[in-house]
Design a protein around this motif. Structure first.
Motif, PDB file in Angstrom:
ATOM      1  N   PRO A  44      -3.798   1.557  20.371  1.00 21.07           N
ATOM      2  CA  PRO A  44      -3.764   0.102  20.049  1.00 21.07           C
ATOM      3  C   PRO A  44      -2.797  -0.379  19.058  1.00 21.07           C
ATOM      4  CG  PRO A  44      -5.518   1.191  18.867  1.00 21.07           C
ATOM      5  CD  PRO A  44      -4.904   2.344  19.753  1.00 21.07           C
ATOM      6  N   PRO A  45      -2.186  -1.694  19.161  1.00 20.52           N
ATOM      7  CA  PRO A  45      -1.425  -2.203  18.164  1.00 20.52           C
ATOM      8  C   PRO A  45      -2.133  -2.490  16.701  1.00 20.52           C
ATOM      9  CG  PRO A  45      -2.127  -3.857  19.659  1.00 20.52           C
ATOM     10  CD  PRO A  45      -2.631  -2.881  20.209  1.00 20.52           C
ATOM     11  N   ALA A  46      -1.228  -2.385  15.951  1.00 21.29           N
ATOM     12  CA  ALA A  46      -1.906  -2.929  14.406  1.00 21.29           C
ATOM     13  C   ALA A  46      -2.604  -4.211  14.489  1.00 21.29           C
ATOM     14  CB  ALA A  46      -0.908  -2.589  13.385  1.00 21.29           C
ATOM     15  N   SER A  78       3.697   1.047   8.053  1.00 20.42           N
ATOM     16  CA  SER A  78       2.361   1.029   7.523  1.00 20.42           C
ATOM     17  C   SER A  78       2.218  -0.677   7.449  1.00 20.42           C
ATOM     18  CB  SER A  78       1.909   1.608   6.415  1.00 20.42           C
ATOM     19  OG  SER A  78       0.898   1.293   5.740  1.00 20.42           O
ATOM     20  N   THR A  79       1.489  -1.245   8.312  1.00 18.81           N
ATOM     21  CA  THR A  79       1.462  -2.803   8.251  1.00 18.81           C
ATOM     22  C   THR A  79       0.184  -3.230   7.128  1.00 18.81           C
ATOM     23  OG1 THR A  79      -0.112  -2.795  10.132  1.00 18.81           O
ATOM     24  CG2 THR A  79       2.464  -2.920  10.325  1.00 18.81           C
ATOM     25  N   TYR A  80      -0.831  -2.392   6.810  1.00 14.99           N
ATOM     26  CA  TYR A  80      -2.018  -2.782   6.104  1.00 14.99           C
ATOM     27  C   TYR A  80      -1.554  -2.716   4.339  1.00 14.99           C
ATOM     28  CZ  TYR A  80      -4.072  -2.243  10.573  1.00 14.99           C
ATOM     29  OH  TYR A  80      -4.383  -2.362  12.042  1.00 14.99           O
ATOM     30  N   ARG A  93      -1.118 -10.617   5.130  1.00 16.09           N
ATOM     31  CA  ARG A  93      -1.155  -9.168   5.393  1.00 16.09           C
ATOM     32  C   ARG A  93      -2.685  -8.922   5.795  1.00 16.09           C
ATOM     33  NH1 ARG A  93       3.179  -6.187   3.489  1.00 16.09           N
ATOM     34  NH2 ARG A  93       2.193  -4.180   4.166  1.00 16.09           N
ATOM     35  N   VAL A  94      -2.849  -7.783   6.405  1.00 17.86           N
ATOM     36  CA  VAL A  94      -4.174  -7.437   6.730  1.00 17.86           C
ATOM     37  C   VAL A  94      -4.529  -6.304   5.465  1.00 17.86           C
ATOM     38  CG1 VAL A  94      -5.686  -5.731   8.163  1.00 17.86           C
ATOM     39  CG2 VAL A  94      -3.981  -7.595   9.085  1.00 17.86           C
ATOM     40  N   VAL A  95      -5.684  -6.593   4.970  1.00 17.21           N
ATOM     41  CA  VAL A  95      -6.018  -5.568   3.721  1.00 17.21           C
ATOM     42  C   VAL A  95      -7.228  -4.992   4.416  1.00 17.21           C
ATOM     43  CG1 VAL A  95      -6.985  -5.464   1.453  1.00 17.21           C
ATOM     44  CG2 VAL A  95      -5.040  -7.288   2.271  1.00 17.21           C
ATOM     45  N   LYS A 134      -6.316   4.107   6.012  1.00 15.77           N
ATOM     46  CA  LYS A 134      -5.660   3.912   4.811  1.00 15.77           C
ATOM     47  C   LYS A 134      -4.843   5.167   4.624  1.00 15.77           C
ATOM     48  CE  LYS A 134      -8.879   4.996   1.193  1.00 15.77           C
ATOM     49  NZ  LYS A 134      -9.460   4.392   0.046  1.00 15.77           N
ATOM     50  N   PRO A 135      -3.401   5.200   4.231  1.00 18.74           N
ATOM     51  CA  PRO A 135      -2.522   6.554   4.024  1.00 18.74           C
ATOM     52  C   PRO A 135      -3.053   7.394   3.294  1.00 18.74           C
ATOM     53  CG  PRO A 135      -1.321   4.425   3.550  1.00 18.74           C
ATOM     54  CD  PRO A 135      -2.702   4.050   4.028  1.00 18.74           C
ATOM     55  N   SER A 136      -3.753   7.339   2.044  1.00 19.55           N
ATOM     56  CA  SER A 136      -4.201   8.353   1.358  1.00 19.55           C
ATOM     57  C   SER A 136      -5.590   9.233   1.945  1.00 19.55           C
ATOM     58  CB  SER A 136      -5.268   7.568   0.015  1.00 19.55           C
ATOM     59  OG  SER A 136      -6.212   6.736   0.304  1.00 19.55           O
ATOM     60  N   LEU A 137      -5.843   8.727   3.335  1.00 16.96           N
ATOM     61  CA  LEU A 137      -6.764   9.486   3.986  1.00 16.96           C
ATOM     62  C   LEU A 137      -6.130  10.825   4.764  1.00 16.96           C
ATOM     63  CD1 LEU A 137      -9.507   7.038   5.256  1.00 16.96           C
ATOM     64  CD2 LEU A 137      -9.764   8.602   3.317  1.00 16.96           C
ATOM     65  N   HIS A 138      -4.753  10.742   4.559  1.00 19.96           N
ATOM     66  CA  HIS A 138      -4.034  11.595   5.680  1.00 19.96           C
ATOM     67  C   HIS A 138      -4.489  13.150   5.476  1.00 19.96           C
ATOM     68  CE1 HIS A 138      -0.428  14.359   6.335  1.00 19.96           C
ATOM     69  NE2 HIS A 138      -0.424  13.622   7.314  1.00 19.96           N
ATOM     70  N   PRO A 139      -4.615  13.647   3.931  1.00 24.84           N
ATOM     71  CA  PRO A 139      -4.878  15.064   3.934  1.00 24.84           C
ATOM     72  C   PRO A 139      -6.283  15.428   4.432  1.00 24.84           C
ATOM     73  CG  PRO A 139      -4.816  13.835   2.051  1.00 24.84           C
ATOM     74  CD  PRO A 139      -4.318  12.988   2.850  1.00 24.84           C
ATOM     75  N   TYR A 140      -6.987  14.474   4.311  1.00 24.05           N
ATOM     76  CA  TYR A 140      -8.539  14.708   4.895  1.00 24.05           C
ATOM     77  C   TYR A 140      -8.787  14.723   6.367  1.00 24.05           C
ATOM     78  CZ  TYR A 140      -9.550  13.444   0.255  1.00 24.05           C
ATOM     79  OH  TYR A 140      -9.665  13.246  -1.077  1.00 24.05           O
TER      80      TYR A 140
END
Length: 254
Positions: free
Chosen positions: A94-96, A248-250, A184-186, A31-37
């Protein structure tokens, strides 16, 4: 494992993670929120690898260990196979997840069901935005359809975005059918916990191919999620348009 192999593996892991973090490919995994980590950890791996390499060069440890390993264990070429997964991460993207992977992934369960209970416990949701047809995540629409005691969806037009998906048996029996879902993929953390969340579309005037991205406007039919065996609500479509696949498809579950 030889020290030079360890150091190179550490360095390549850091470079690979940094690469996918900077070019946005990481969104296909987490998920996007893991970017800084991811950014911090990749830089940490690279620094550790460089420090270890510099220290071994200064002390001559790598050369000593290389000669010792060759004497005791042969060339140790199989150890270099450990670099293959890291190399694949850099070279193979790999594709989403999309409609094609749905057959191997279970649908999302919007609420933890108690086998002893007939219905999930409902509670009031926050009001929808005051826009005429607010854009909301599909997972939020499904949650509201199942759990919202204030019935915030009743009589309200909403807008959702997702990709077209049809049951494989329906696709084979009637490829021109206008009966299909928007999905949507969650993910909660990463693609390892990915699930599909679906909304039935009612009133579509044309057949649309799987994996086509749509923005759909419509009204949820009251009680449709409770009547459906898979707890999938039905959206009566009033308007729709094709849209480009987003970066971002998820969607993220709560």
């Amino acid at each position: 494992m030889k020290r030079e192999t360890q150091n190179l593996l550490l360095l390549l892991i850091g470079v690979a993670v940094l690469w996918i973090t900077l070019d946005g490919t990481y969104l296909r995994y987490v998920k996007p929120s893991l970017h800084p980590y991811l950014l911090i950890s990749s830089i940490g791996f690279i620094l550790l690898g460089l420090i270890a390499i510099a220290r071994d060069i200064r002390r001559g440890t790598a050369v000593h260990d290389h000669d010792h390993d060759d004497h005791d264990h042969g060339s140790g070429r199989t150890q270099w196979l450990l670099l293959a997964p890291v190399t694949a991460l850099l070279l193979i993207v790999p594709p989403a997840l999309g409609a094609g992977a749905a057959s191997t992934t279970s649908p999302v369960q919007a609420v933890s069901r108690d086998p002893a209970a007939d219905e999930p416990k409902q509670y009031p949701f926050p009001p929808l935005p005051a826009d005429p047809a607010p854009l909301i995540p599909i997972v939020d629409l499904v949650d509201r359809a199942l759990l919202d005691s204030s019935h915030s969806l009743d009589g309200r037009e909403v807008t959702i975005r997702g990709f077209v998906i049809r049951p494989k048996d329906l696709e084979q029996r009637n490829p021109d059918s206008t009966e299909f879902d928007l999905a949507r993929v969650v993910i909660t953390c990463c693609v390892a916990d990915a699930r599909y969340v679906l909304v039935h579309l009612s009133g579509m005037p044309e057949a649309i191919a799987d994996d086509t991205w749509l923005e759909v406007r419509g009204t949820v039919q009251p009680g449709s999620a409770q009547r459906d065996s898979d707890e999938t609500p039905t959206l009566a479509v009033s308007d729709y348009q094709r849209i480009p696949k987003p970066d971002s498809t998820y969607e993220r579950s709560h």
